[in-house]
Design an enzyme around this catalytic site. Structure first.
Site, PDB file in Angstrom:
ATOM      1  N   TYR A 195       3.539 -10.119   4.201  1.00 28.12           N
ATOM      2  CA  TYR A 195       4.439  -9.121   4.264  1.00 28.12           C
ATOM      3  C   TYR A 195       6.056  -8.796   4.576  1.00 28.12           C
ATOM      4  O   TYR A 195       6.697  -8.144   3.538  1.00 28.12           O
ATOM      5  CB  TYR A 195       3.535  -8.741   5.686  1.00 28.12           C
ATOM      6  CG  TYR A 195       4.260  -7.621   6.342  1.00 28.12           C
ATOM      7  CD1 TYR A 195       3.415  -6.119   5.460  1.00 28.12           C
ATOM      8  CD2 TYR A 195       5.226  -7.484   7.420  1.00 28.12           C
ATOM      9  CE1 TYR A 195       4.230  -4.970   5.499  1.00 28.12           C
ATOM     10  CE2 TYR A 195       5.098  -5.343   7.409  1.00 28.12           C
ATOM     11  CZ  TYR A 195       4.942  -4.635   7.142  1.00 28.12           C
ATOM     12  OH  TYR A 195       5.547  -3.594   7.432  1.00 28.12           O
ATOM     13  N   SER A 231      10.978  -3.536   7.443  1.00 33.13           N
ATOM     14  CA  SER A 231       9.921  -4.125   8.376  1.00 33.13           C
ATOM     15  C   SER A 231      10.697  -4.705   9.402  1.00 33.13           C
ATOM     16  O   SER A 231      11.901  -5.115   8.592  1.00 33.13           O
ATOM     17  CB  SER A 231       8.764  -4.340   7.764  1.00 33.13           C
ATOM     18  OG  SER A 231       8.591  -4.662   9.022  1.00 33.13           O
TER      19      SER A 231
END
Length: 340
Positions: free
Chosen positions: A160, A135
C-alpha cells in the site's frame, strides 16, 4: 482569509462514496459548487455505509454521480470530455496496509493503473489543479519524528505504501512533462463519524457491541506503545479545501503536504478515550475486553506529522482533539446503528 468557493468551476472527486470523498463533496456542495463524483462502490467494507453517504450527496441538485472504476480508462476519459472538470481530487484508492498483504492485485489495479488514468486524462484535458491522496505510510519505519515532507521515503514497508509513493513519483513526472499542477496529500490516520469500518477505532466499537475482544497489536508493551497521529475528518477536509486554490507554480508544478494532527497519541490512550466517549454516548460505563498480540507486518511504530509546510502555505493546522473527535464518532455510531 480564504477566497470564496468558485461556483463556476466543476469539481471532480473520485472515491466520492468513500469517507474523505463524501465529506469533501458535501462541503463543496453546501457552498454551491458543482461536483461530479466517481465511485465503484466496492465491497471492501460495508456497502450500506457507502450508499448512505451517496444518498446524502444525491440530495444536492449540483451533484452528478458516476458509478465507475478509475481503472477503466475509457470511462475516465469520457468523464473529462463530458464534464470538463476544473479541479480534480483523486481520493479513489484501495486502502489498508494489512489488506495489501492479502490482496496485492487490487492495489496495483486501483492505486497504480487508476491513478495513471487520472493523470492521462489531466494530460489531454488540462485542469487548474490535481489534488490526490497519498499517505503517511510512505514514511515507512522512519525513526526521525515528526515526519517532514523532505524526509527520505524510499523504504516503504507495505505494498500500500509503495503504491502511494509511486503516485507521488508519477504525479511529479507528469507535472514535469505536461505542466499539470499537482498536489499530493499525506493523510495521517483519519477518523470520525461515517468513517471506514476497517479502521481500528471503528472495528473496536463494532467488536464491543458484538461481545468480542479487541486485538491490540503492541505486545502489551505500554512503555513502547504504538503512536498514531489521529486526524479528525473535518481537519482533513479543511486542509484540502484551502489547498484547492493554491496550486504549485514552480518550474515543476508538483507539491506534497502532510495533513496530520501534529500531536501523536499512544494507541492505548486513544482506546481509553474511545471507551470514555462511548460511555458518555450510552450513559453507562464501557470497557473493552483487550487481547494483546505482536505488531503486524507492514505496521509502523509511530506516525507523527510535521504540518509546518501546510501552515506556511495556507495558514491552517489541524487542531481537533481526540476527545472531541471521538465523541462525534461515538454519538454518530450509537445513533446510526441504534445500539444501547
Amino acid at each position: 482569509m480564504r477566497r470564496p468557493f468558485n461556483q463556476e468551476y466543476t469539481y471532480l472527486i473520485t472515491g466520492a462514496a468513500g469517507f474523505i470523498g463524501f465529506f469533501l463533496a458535501k462541503r463543496l456542495l453546501e457552498n454551491g459548487c458543482k461536483v461530479v463524483g466517481i465511485d465503484n462502490v466496492n465491497d471492501y467494507y460495508d456497502v450500506n455505509l457507502k450508499n448512505a453517504r451517496l444518498e446524502k450527496l444525491i440530495s444536492f441538485e449540483n451533484f452528478t454521480f458516476i458509478d465507475g472504476d478509475i481503472s477503466d480508462k475509457e470511462m475516465v476519459l469520457n468523464t473529462f470530455i463530458e464534464h470538463k472538470p476544473n479541479i480534480v481530487i483523486n481520493l479513489a484508492a484501495q486502502a489498508g496496509v494489512r489488506y495489501s498483504i492479502e490482496n496485492p492485485d487490487v492495489y496495483i489495479q486501483s492505486n497504480i493503473i487508476g491513478f495513471f488514468n487520472i493523470l492521462e486524462a489531466c494530460r489531454f484535458h488540462p485542469v487548474d489543479h490535481l489534488i490526490y491522496a497519498s499517505s503517511s505510510s510512505v514514511y515507512g519505519s522512519n525513526k526521525k519524528v515528526p515526519f517532514e515532507e523532505s524526509d527520505f521515503v524510499d523504504h516503504p514497508v507495505s505494498l500500500y505504501a509503495a503504491t502511494k509513493k509511486s503516485n507521488e513519483l508519477m504525479a511529479h513526472t507528469y507535472s514535469h512533462l505536461y505542466k499539470i499542477p499537482s498536489t499530493g496529500l499525506r493523510f495521517f490516520t483519519v477518523y470520525g463519524p461515517m468513517g471506514r469500518p476497517d479502521m481500528a477505532y471503528f472495528g473496536f466499537t463494532d467488536k464491543y457491541f458484538n461481545g468480542e475482544s479487541i486485538k491490540i497489536f503492541n505486545n502489551g508493551d505500554f512503555e513502547n506503545d504504538l503512536y498514531r497521529d489521529f486526524t479528525y475528518i473535518d481537519d482533513i477536509v479543511e486542509g484540502i479545501v484551502r489547498l484547492i486554490d493554491h496550486p504549485p507554480v514552480d518550474d515543476v508544478p508538483s507539491a506534497v503536504f502532510n495533513i496530520g494532527n501534529n500531536n501523536p497519541e499512544k494507541l492505548m490512550v486513544f482506546i481509553g478515550t474511545l471507551e470514555k466517549c462511548l460511555s458518555k454516548s450510552l450513559n453507562r460505563e464501557v470497557v473493552f475486553d483487550k487481547v494483546f498480540e505482536p505488531i503486524k507486518p507492514g505496521d509502523v511504530p509511530a506516525t507523527y506529522a510535521s504540518t509546518d509546510l501546510l501552515q506556511k502555505a495556507v495558514g491552517f493546522k489541524p487542531k481537533t482533539s481526540i476527545e472531541e473527535g471521538l465523541q462525534q464518532f461515538t454519538d454518530w455510531y450509537v445513533d446510526y446503528y441504534n445500539v444501547k
